[in-house]
Write an enzyme that holds these catalytic residues in place. Structure first.
Site, PDB file in Angstrom:
ATOM      1  N   ASN A  41      89.313  96.434  42.604  1.00  0.00           N
ATOM      2  CA  ASN A  41      89.536  96.194  41.481  1.00  0.00           C
ATOM      3  C   ASN A  41      89.898  97.806  40.850  1.00  0.00           C
ATOM      4  O   ASN A  41      89.933  98.672  41.464  1.00  0.00           O
ATOM      5  CB  ASN A  41      88.547  95.352  40.454  1.00  0.00           C
ATOM      6  CG  ASN A  41      89.119  94.885  39.580  1.00  0.00           C
ATOM      7  OD1 ASN A  41      89.681  95.456  38.627  1.00  0.00           O
ATOM      8  ND2 ASN A  41      89.075  93.248  39.388  1.00  0.00           N
ATOM      9  N   ARG A  42      89.345  97.885  39.444  1.00  0.00           N
ATOM     10  CA  ARG A  42      89.961  99.198  38.842  1.00  0.00           C
ATOM     11  C   ARG A  42      88.650 100.184  38.600  1.00  0.00           C
ATOM     12  O   ARG A  42      87.562  99.574  38.323  1.00  0.00           O
ATOM     13  CB  ARG A  42      90.571  98.575  37.477  1.00  0.00           C
ATOM     14  CG  ARG A  42      91.854  97.958  37.619  1.00  0.00           C
ATOM     15  CD  ARG A  42      92.401  97.320  36.404  1.00  0.00           C
ATOM     16  NE  ARG A  42      93.743  96.868  36.815  1.00  0.00           N
ATOM     17  CZ  ARG A  42      93.899  95.802  37.224  1.00  0.00           C
ATOM     18  NH1 ARG A  42      92.788  94.873  37.599  1.00  0.00           N
ATOM     19  NH2 ARG A  42      95.116  95.089  37.324  1.00  0.00           N
ATOM     20  N   HIS A  66      92.147  98.794  43.714  1.00  0.00           N
ATOM     21  CA  HIS A  66      91.961  98.496  44.954  1.00  0.00           C
ATOM     22  C   HIS A  66      92.047  99.487  46.017  1.00  0.00           C
ATOM     23  O   HIS A  66      92.618  99.527  46.903  1.00  0.00           O
ATOM     24  CB  HIS A  66      92.954  97.471  45.470  1.00  0.00           C
ATOM     25  CG  HIS A  66      93.144  95.997  44.634  1.00  0.00           C
ATOM     26  ND1 HIS A  66      91.832  95.646  43.914  1.00  0.00           N
ATOM     27  CD2 HIS A  66      93.928  95.183  44.164  1.00  0.00           C
ATOM     28  CE1 HIS A  66      92.164  94.530  43.334  1.00  0.00           C
ATOM     29  NE2 HIS A  66      93.585  94.145  43.614  1.00  0.00           N
ATOM     30  N   HIS A 120      91.689  89.589  49.328  1.00  0.00           N
ATOM     31  CA  HIS A 120      92.732  88.982  48.218  1.00  0.00           C
ATOM     32  C   HIS A 120      93.795  88.050  48.563  1.00  0.00           C
ATOM     33  O   HIS A 120      94.847  88.233  48.609  1.00  0.00           O
ATOM     34  CB  HIS A 120      93.323  90.379  48.001  1.00  0.00           C
ATOM     35  CG  HIS A 120      94.159  90.541  46.517  1.00  0.00           C
ATOM     36  ND1 HIS A 120      94.800  89.639  46.040  1.00  0.00           N
ATOM     37  CD2 HIS A 120      93.631  91.544  45.544  1.00  0.00           C
ATOM     38  CE1 HIS A 120      95.056  89.851  44.651  1.00  0.00           C
ATOM     39  NE2 HIS A 120      94.361  91.138  44.471  1.00  0.00           N
ATOM     40  N   TYR A 142      95.660  84.644  48.266  1.00  0.00           N
ATOM     41  CA  TYR A 142      96.651  84.016  47.065  1.00  0.00           C
ATOM     42  C   TYR A 142      96.615  82.441  47.668  1.00  0.00           C
ATOM     43  O   TYR A 142      97.208  82.033  48.595  1.00  0.00           O
ATOM     44  CB  TYR A 142      98.071  84.442  46.928  1.00  0.00           C
ATOM     45  CG  TYR A 142      98.048  85.716  46.195  1.00  0.00           C
ATOM     46  CD1 TYR A 142      97.662  86.942  46.610  1.00  0.00           C
ATOM     47  CD2 TYR A 142      98.617  85.798  44.822  1.00  0.00           C
ATOM     48  CE1 TYR A 142      97.909  88.429  46.103  1.00  0.00           C
ATOM     49  CE2 TYR A 142      98.895  86.971  44.517  1.00  0.00           C
ATOM     50  CZ  TYR A 142      98.329  88.282  44.695  1.00  0.00           C
ATOM     51  OH  TYR A 142      98.558  89.476  44.160  1.00  0.00           O
ATOM     52  N   ASP A 157      93.443  87.230  34.289  1.00  0.00           N
ATOM     53  CA  ASP A 157      93.307  88.403  35.416  1.00  0.00           C
ATOM     54  C   ASP A 157      91.841  89.056  35.107  1.00  0.00           C
ATOM     55  O   ASP A 157      91.895  89.985  34.530  1.00  0.00           O
ATOM     56  CB  ASP A 157      94.374  89.203  35.288  1.00  0.00           C
ATOM     57  CG  ASP A 157      94.395  90.170  36.559  1.00  0.00           C
ATOM     58  OD1 ASP A 157      93.464  90.387  37.279  1.00  0.00           O
ATOM     59  OD2 ASP A 157      95.431  91.241  36.455  1.00  0.00           O
ATOM     60  N   GLN A 179      86.871  87.818  40.341  1.00  0.00           N
ATOM     61  CA  GLN A 179      88.095  88.082  39.709  1.00  0.00           C
ATOM     62  C   GLN A 179      88.940  86.908  39.878  1.00  0.00           C
ATOM     63  O   GLN A 179      89.389  86.503  40.737  1.00  0.00           O
ATOM     64  CB  GLN A 179      88.682  89.348  40.271  1.00  0.00           C
ATOM     65  CG  GLN A 179      89.990  89.617  39.552  1.00  0.00           C
ATOM     66  CD  GLN A 179      89.771  90.574  38.327  1.00  0.00           C
ATOM     67  OE1 GLN A 179      88.605  91.094  38.168  1.00  0.00           O
ATOM     68  NE2 GLN A 179      90.777  90.925  37.698  1.00  0.00           N
ATOM     69  N   GLU A 225      88.733  86.728  43.990  1.00  0.00           N
ATOM     70  CA  GLU A 225      88.206  87.846  44.513  1.00  0.00           C
ATOM     71  C   GLU A 225      86.671  88.066  44.191  1.00  0.00           C
ATOM     72  O   GLU A 225      86.452  88.267  42.920  1.00  0.00           O
ATOM     73  CB  GLU A 225      89.133  89.020  44.016  1.00  0.00           C
ATOM     74  CG  GLU A 225      90.519  88.973  44.294  1.00  0.00           C
ATOM     75  CD  GLU A 225      91.196  89.702  43.338  1.00  0.00           C
ATOM     76  OE1 GLU A 225      91.134  90.875  43.078  1.00  0.00           O
ATOM     77  OE2 GLU A 225      92.098  89.248  42.588  1.00  0.00           O
TER      78      GLU A 225
HETATM   79  C1  GLA Z   1      94.130  92.101  41.289  1.00  0.00           C
HETATM   80  C2  GLA Z   1      94.235  92.681  39.951  1.00  0.00           C
HETATM   81  C3  GLA Z   1      95.622  92.037  39.214  1.00  0.00           C
HETATM   82  C4  GLA Z   1      96.745  92.491  40.174  1.00  0.00           C
HETATM   83  C5  GLA Z   1      96.373  91.865  41.398  1.00  0.00           C
HETATM   84  C6  GLA Z   1      97.459  92.516  42.327  1.00  0.00           C
HETATM   85  O1  GLA Z   1      93.809  90.743  41.058  1.00  0.00           O
HETATM   86  O2  GLA Z   1      93.151  92.226  39.149  1.00  0.00           O
HETATM   87  O3  GLA Z   1      95.620  92.724  37.863  1.00  0.00           O
HETATM   88  O4  GLA Z   1      96.732  94.159  40.108  1.00  0.00           O
HETATM   89  O5  GLA Z   1      95.274  92.504  41.948  1.00  0.00           O
HETATM   90  O6  GLA Z   1      98.720  92.398  42.028  1.00  0.00           O
END
Ligand code: GLA
Length: 376
Positions: free
Chosen positions: A112-113, A138, A210, A212, A276, A313, A341
């Site tokens: 994350n950020r 990430h 991560h 999907y 998100d 997340q 996540e």
């Molecule tokens: C995470 C982030 C999203 C995006 C995805 C990858 O889930 O929170 O904003 O960046 O990864 O695309």
């Protein structure tokens, strides 16, 4: 005497058949799990291998040592038809392409950020590479998703161990960080991911996976009808660049409320950009607890998420835009899948009120997440 010989014969027959049975049982046990491997390409002069774990029910999980990426998860639907429930690519080239949005990979050193890629630790200011609108996402431009991990099949054939040493200064982070991730496919159709790490200098750490998920296994182009439950009364509010403001609003009465379960599509239109966000999980302690459930009525597939982490997340594939063509010729459009996540909260190193994300020398970072599949 005759009677004794007769008894002896009976006894030897009994012992022989027991022994034979135990051999058969051993065979049956060893037949239960397997790990096969096949070459998956070369990255930076290192061989990339795809490992496929199979459990007694025939469930399969494939993982490549590039990025510790889960490439396939094959689980049965309610009619026992197997389907692949994660997005991914057929070849390494797919994963290496620019714009691969972290399909199935391990994320680190900090998932994350981090706001503006900056943090201060022990009075030293650190600057990380920026890769997301002026912030670090990430782990930076070359995170743990873009390196080759050392893979070891563990005895018992239900687990694959991946290790990676991230050097002091790599992507701007302090300390040599030794990371170990063990993927285990269990008999009850769960993929368990156990993370550990140690360091020789204090450093932020936040590891996750991560994947999907689309539980329809290729039948539905989006996850909008999936029913999602998240056991969380609060979430971390964010600004327009998805950096936490520090506030933890209640989900009650908002589109963020998944406490009782609802379809993704029910309220998504009221959430700018789609979901998100990081949910603040209602957890009794620091152990493994059930935190979320995803259900696809069309195929009957159900996914339970258990974790020891404080946050989740929940991302609804908002940035997927049909430009990526995946395995089986699947085209990945907006909301083609969702991510779950498990993590510490975004921007933890700059948010003193959030759970601690700093690992110090002598400590061991440790957490486990379980993705358990069933049908109903
Ligand atoms: C995470 C982030 C999203 C995006 C995805 C990858 O889930 O929170 O904003 O960046 O990864 O695309």
């Amino acid at each position: 005497m005759k009677k004794q010989i007769f008894l002896l014969l009976i006894l030897s027959f009994f012992l022989f058949s027991c022994n034979n049975n135990s051999t058969k049982n051993e065979e049956a046990t060893t037949m239960k799990y397997s790990i096969t491997e096949k070459p998956f390409g070369i990255f930076e002069n290192e061989a990339v291998t795809q490992y496929t774990l199979t459990n007694p029910n025939g469930m399969q999980v494939s993982i490549i040592n590039y990025g510790g990426t889960v490439t396939n998860i094959l689980t049965p639907d309610k009619d026992k038809v197997m389907g692949d429930v994660v997005l991914g690519f057929d070849s390494l080239a797919g994963y290496l392409q620019k714009g691969n949005p972290y399909f199935g990979c391990l994320v680190g050193r900090y998932g994350n950020r981090i706001n503006k890629g900056k943090f201060v630790l022990d009075n030293i200011a650190y600057q990380l590479p920026l890769n997301d609108h002026g912030n670090t996402l990430h782990g930076g431009v070359k995170g743990f998703d873009k390196v080759v991990w050392q893979a070891t099949k563990l005895s018992g054939d239900s687990s694959l161990q991946l290790t990676y040493t991230s050097k002091d200064g790599e992507q701007g982070f302090p300390g040599n960080l030794k990371v170990k991730v063990v993927y285990t496919l269990t008999a009850d159709n769960a993929l368990q991911i156990a993370y550990t790490a140690t360091t020789d200098k204090a450093t932020p750490v936040n590891l996750t996976n991560h994947c999907y998920f689309n539980l329809s296994g290729g039948k539905e182009p989006t996850i909008l009808s999936h029913v999602v439950t998240i056991h969380a009364d609060k979430y971390t509010a964010v600004d327009s660049l998805l950096i936490p403001t520090g506030k933890l609003p209640d989900v009650k009465g908002t589109p963020m409320d998944f406490t009782t379960g609802k379809s993704v599509e029910k309220d998504i239109a009221s959430v700018k950009g789609g979901y998100d966000h990081n949910w603040v999980l209602n957890k009794a302690g620091k152990g493994l607890e059930l935190v979320a459930n995803i259900y696809d009525a069309a195929t009957g597939r159900n996914l339970e998420v258990l974790t020891a982490e404080p946050g989740l997340q929940f991302y609804t594939g908002n940035f997927l835009d049909s430009t990526l063509k995946g395995k089986n010729n699947w085209v990945y459009g907006k909301h083609a899948a969702l991510c779950l996540e498990t993590q510490h909260f975004p921007d933890g190193p700059n948010q003193p009120s959030f759970p601690n994300t700093i690992l110090k020398p002598g400590e061991t970072y440790q957490h486990t997440t379980v993705y358990r599949f069933s049908v109903k």
